[in-house]
Design a protein around this motif. Structure first.
Motif, PDB file in Angstrom:
ATOM      1  N   MET A   1      44.121  -7.989  47.728  1.00 46.08           N
ATOM      2  CA  MET A   1      43.022  -7.421  46.955  1.00 46.08           C
ATOM      3  C   MET A   1      42.476  -6.207  47.690  1.00 46.08           C
ATOM      4  SD  MET A   1      41.399  -7.770  44.146  1.00 46.08           S
ATOM      5  CE  MET A   1      39.897  -7.228  43.359  1.00 46.08           C
ATOM      6  N   TRP A   2      42.130  -5.180  46.943  1.00 42.67           N
ATOM      7  CA  TRP A   2      41.649  -3.962  47.563  1.00 42.67           C
ATOM      8  C   TRP A   2      40.140  -4.002  47.766  1.00 42.67           C
ATOM      9  CZ3 TRP A   2      37.993  -1.207  44.929  1.00 42.67           C
ATOM     10  CH2 TRP A   2      37.890  -1.419  43.557  1.00 42.67           C
ATOM     11  N   LYS A   3      39.690  -3.243  48.783  1.00 39.93           N
ATOM     12  CA  LYS A   3      38.270  -3.051  49.039  1.00 39.93           C
ATOM     13  C   LYS A   3      38.026  -1.588  49.374  1.00 39.93           C
ATOM     14  CE  LYS A   3      37.391  -7.696  50.878  1.00 39.93           C
ATOM     15  NZ  LYS A   3      36.892  -8.474  52.046  1.00 39.93           N
ATOM     16  N   ARG A   4      36.838  -1.103  49.046  1.00 38.01           N
ATOM     17  CA  ARG A   4      36.481   0.268  49.378  1.00 38.01           C
ATOM     18  C   ARG A   4      36.229   0.410  50.870  1.00 38.01           C
ATOM     19  NH1 ARG A   4      34.139   3.707  45.734  1.00 38.01           N
ATOM     20  NH2 ARG A   4      34.143   5.137  47.511  1.00 38.01           N
ATOM     21  N   ALA A   5      36.600   1.552  51.426  1.00 40.23           N
ATOM     22  CA  ALA A   5      36.334   1.837  52.837  1.00 40.23           C
ATOM     23  C   ALA A   5      34.832   1.984  53.060  1.00 40.23           C
ATOM     24  CB  ALA A   5      37.060   3.109  53.254  1.00 40.23           C
ATOM     25  N   GLU A   6      34.336   1.438  54.148  1.00 37.82           N
ATOM     26  CA  GLU A   6      32.909   1.510  54.440  1.00 37.82           C
ATOM     27  C   GLU A   6      32.530   2.819  55.117  1.00 37.82           C
ATOM     28  OE1 GLU A   6      31.792  -1.898  56.684  1.00 37.82           O
ATOM     29  OE2 GLU A   6      32.270  -3.329  55.084  1.00 37.82           O
ATOM     30  N   GLN A   7      33.481   3.408  55.844  1.00 38.84           N
ATOM     31  CA  GLN A   7      33.201   4.660  56.539  1.00 38.84           C
ATOM     32  C   GLN A   7      34.114   5.763  56.017  1.00 38.84           C
ATOM     33  OE1 GLN A   7      33.707   3.678  60.686  1.00 38.84           O
ATOM     34  NE2 GLN A   7      31.621   2.902  60.877  1.00 38.84           N
ATOM     35  N   THR A   8      33.584   6.967  55.966  1.00 37.97           N
ATOM     36  CA  THR A   8      34.383   8.101  55.521  1.00 37.97           C
ATOM     37  C   THR A   8      35.180   8.683  56.677  1.00 37.97           C
ATOM     38  OG1 THR A   8      32.523   9.611  55.924  1.00 37.97           O
ATOM     39  CG2 THR A   8      32.737   8.678  53.715  1.00 37.97           C
ATOM     40  N   GLY A   9      36.346   9.157  56.375  1.00 37.91           N
ATOM     41  CA  GLY A   9      37.225   9.764  57.365  1.00 37.91           C
ATOM     42  C   GLY A   9      38.461  10.242  56.641  1.00 37.91           C
ATOM     43  N   SER A  10      39.507  10.563  57.381  1.00 33.87           N
ATOM     44  CA  SER A  10      40.760  10.975  56.751  1.00 33.87           C
ATOM     45  C   SER A  10      41.926  10.454  57.577  1.00 33.87           C
ATOM     46  CB  SER A  10      40.848  12.500  56.627  1.00 33.87           C
ATOM     47  OG  SER A  10      40.885  13.105  57.907  1.00 33.87           O
ATOM     48  N   THR A  11      43.075  10.320  56.930  1.00 29.52           N
ATOM     49  CA  THR A  11      44.274   9.790  57.568  1.00 29.52           C
ATOM     50  C   THR A  11      45.456  10.671  57.223  1.00 29.52           C
ATOM     51  OG1 THR A  11      43.430   7.523  57.401  1.00 29.52           O
ATOM     52  CG2 THR A  11      45.792   7.791  57.779  1.00 29.52           C
ATOM     53  N   GLU A  12      46.287  10.983  58.215  1.00 36.19           N
ATOM     54  CA  GLU A  12      47.469  11.798  57.995  1.00 36.19           C
ATOM     55  C   GLU A  12      48.532  10.973  57.265  1.00 36.19           C
ATOM     56  OE1 GLU A  12      49.670  14.881  60.809  1.00 36.19           O
ATOM     57  OE2 GLU A  12      50.462  12.857  61.070  1.00 36.19           O
ATOM     58  N   MET A  13      48.935  11.442  56.108  1.00 32.57           N
ATOM     59  CA  MET A  13      49.842  10.672  55.257  1.00 32.57           C
ATOM     60  C   MET A  13      51.259  10.592  55.829  1.00 32.57           C
ATOM     61  SD  MET A  13      47.924   9.664  52.696  1.00 32.57           S
ATOM     62  CE  MET A  13      48.585   9.558  51.014  1.00 32.57           C
ATOM     63  N   ARG A  14      51.778  11.690  56.383  1.00 36.38           N
ATOM     64  CA  ARG A  14      53.134  11.644  56.916  1.00 36.38           C
ATOM     65  C   ARG A  14      53.227  10.689  58.101  1.00 36.38           C
ATOM     66  NH1 ARG A  14      53.374  17.850  59.260  1.00 36.38           N
ATOM     67  NH2 ARG A  14      51.430  17.756  60.446  1.00 36.38           N
ATOM     68  N   GLY A  15      52.154  10.600  58.881  1.00 37.75           N
ATOM     69  CA  GLY A  15      52.125   9.659  59.990  1.00 37.75           C
ATOM     70  C   GLY A  15      52.213   8.229  59.495  1.00 37.75           C
ATOM     71  N   VAL A  16      51.492   7.941  58.417  1.00 39.97           N
ATOM     72  CA  VAL A  16      51.549   6.606  57.811  1.00 39.97           C
ATOM     73  C   VAL A  16      52.955   6.308  57.310  1.00 39.97           C
ATOM     74  CG1 VAL A  16      50.755   5.211  55.863  1.00 39.97           C
ATOM     75  CG2 VAL A  16      49.110   6.540  57.189  1.00 39.97           C
ATOM     76  N   PHE A  17      53.568   7.284  56.660  1.00 34.07           N
ATOM     77  CA  PHE A  17      54.908   7.079  56.109  1.00 34.07           C
ATOM     78  C   PHE A  17      55.898   6.751  57.228  1.00 34.07           C
ATOM     79  CE2 PHE A  17      58.403   7.309  53.316  1.00 34.07           C
ATOM     80  CZ  PHE A  17      57.935   7.458  52.022  1.00 34.07           C
ATOM     81  N   VAL A  18      55.865   7.541  58.290  1.00 37.75           N
ATOM     82  CA  VAL A  18      56.813   7.349  59.395  1.00 37.75           C
ATOM     83  C   VAL A  18      56.574   6.019  60.098  1.00 37.75           C
ATOM     84  CG1 VAL A  18      57.452   8.202  61.679  1.00 37.75           C
ATOM     85  CG2 VAL A  18      57.248   9.796  59.769  1.00 37.75           C
ATOM     86  N   GLU A  19      55.334   5.732  60.424  1.00 35.10           N
ATOM     87  CA  GLU A  19      55.019   4.490  61.143  1.00 35.10           C
ATOM     88  C   GLU A  19      55.397   3.263  60.328  1.00 35.10           C
ATOM     89  OE1 GLU A  19      50.896   4.817  61.981  1.00 35.10           O
ATOM     90  OE2 GLU A  19      51.153   6.546  63.322  1.00 35.10           O
ATOM     91  N   THR A  20      55.156   3.315  59.036  1.00 32.25           N
ATOM     92  CA  THR A  20      55.486   2.176  58.179  1.00 32.25           C
ATOM     93  C   THR A  20      56.989   1.965  58.098  1.00 32.25           C
ATOM     94  OG1 THR A  20      53.507   2.649  56.872  1.00 32.25           O
ATOM     95  CG2 THR A  20      55.103   1.127  55.935  1.00 32.25           C
ATOM     96  N   LEU A  21      57.733   3.047  57.956  1.00 29.85           N
ATOM     97  CA  LEU A  21      59.193   2.921  57.931  1.00 29.85           C
ATOM     98  C   LEU A  21      59.726   2.372  59.252  1.00 29.85           C
ATOM     99  CD1 LEU A  21      60.656   6.029  56.050  1.00 29.85           C
ATOM    100  CD2 LEU A  21      60.448   3.676  55.266  1.00 29.85           C
TER     101      LEU A  21
END
Length: 316
Positions: A1-21
């Motif tokens: 189940m999804w939940k909204r983030a409590e704090q604002t920020g940003s995440t690098e998408m390509r980093g997520v893609f590589v780390e997950t793979l």
């Protein structure tokens, strides 16, 4: 189940893609990554170092990359391929259609930096039509994840899922929308905000714009519901109809052409239903790309909170 983030920020998408793979490759030797000579831009060069036996750089040959991925799928592998969105879709369209979808193979495509996310790479590297092309191919699933949490879940969900899946996502930072650990359902939209007056339907880069516009409208007493349609194809008709019911106006927000994208998918449903609810689209209006920062391009093409707000106020 999804939940909204409590704090604002940003995440690098390509980093997520590589780390997950890389995490998946540690557990599943059938997961492979293919790159079209953009390993530095995508971060896939890290996979080349950490999992050399599960990585292949095909060079500047995007159509050939799709063909190789199709062949690997036939041998039981789970290929994830990357190149910039225009090369993934426009240049390799026939191979995706025939060797991927028509042949029933599994290919997971990361088309990076769609729309204005391309920034200084300019008009030749800009794609405002990738969703239009991909959602027209039978059985292909099209995803426009809004942040790193949603992207990570999506990649994991595709490990054992057959078919052609197109993921359009930025390479660099995207605002955090969802809390860590959130889970989703493919083909199911998320209602991030309830409201009785207006429905804002968005995905990817457009989701934060819709949420911020809803906050601004609320200050003036206008209640705007916000729907995250991160699975653009197949379109979640049921949730869309539920949220559209009783609204005075529907506004779609997308980092894509207003032709045959998210807005057109919504318009098709409204036309079939004959509900008479007005629809307005916020997106790219019949234009090519150009060189500029992402902030500049968002203003140039009307992908701003103020524009979404004005569209609502003008049409209510």
């Amino acid at each position: 189940m999804w939940k909204r983030a409590e704090q604002t920020g940003s995440t690098e998408m390509r980093g997520v893609f590589v780390e997950t793979l890389q995490e998946m490759m540690d557990q599943n030797k059938k997961v492979v990554a293919l790159e079209a000579d953009l390993g530095g831009a995508s971060g896939f060069s890290k996979i080349q170092k950490s999992h050399p036996d599960q990585f292949l750089n095909v060079g500047i040959a995007e159509a050939n990359m799709v063909g190789i991925a199709a062949g690997m799928s036939m041998r039981g592998f789970v290929p994830f391929i990357h190149t910039f969105a225009p090369f993934a879709v426009r240049r390799a369209c026939d191979q995706i259609f025939l060797e991927g979808a028509y042949a029933g193979n599994t290919i997971n495509i990361y088309g990076s930096d769609p729309g204005v996310c391309v920034a200084q790479n300019g008009g030749t590297h800009t794609t405002f039509e990738d969703m239009a092309i991909m959602r027209a191919i039978p059985t292909v699933e099209v995803y426009d994840p809004a942040d790193g949490v949603q992207l990570r879940w999506l990649i994991h969900s595709l490990e054992h899922k057959k078919g052609v899946h197109y993921i359009r996502a930025a390479r660099k930072g995207m605002p955090d929308i969802y809390a860590e650990g959130s889970t989703f359902e493919s083909g199911k939209a998320n209602v991030l905000r309830e409201g009785k007056d207006v429905l804002l339907v968005a995905a990817g880069l457009g989701l934060k714009l819709a949420l911020d516009a809803a906050d601004q409208l609320a200050e003036e007493g206008v209640e705007a519901a916000v729907l995250d349609m991160f699975t653009v194809a197949p379109f979640d008709v049921e949730t869309f109809r539920q949220q559209a019911a009783g609204k005075k106006l529907i506004v779609t927000v997308e980092n894509h052409s207003v032709t045959n994208g998210l807005g057109s998918a919504a318009a098709d449903i409204l036309a079939e239903d004959g509900s008479g609810i007005r629809l307005r689209k916020v997106g790219i209006e019949n234009r090519f790309g150009q060189v500029g920062s992402q902030d500049f391009l968002m203003k140039e093409y009307g992908l701003t909170v103020e524009h979404v707000y004005q569209i609502v106020k003008t049409n209510l």
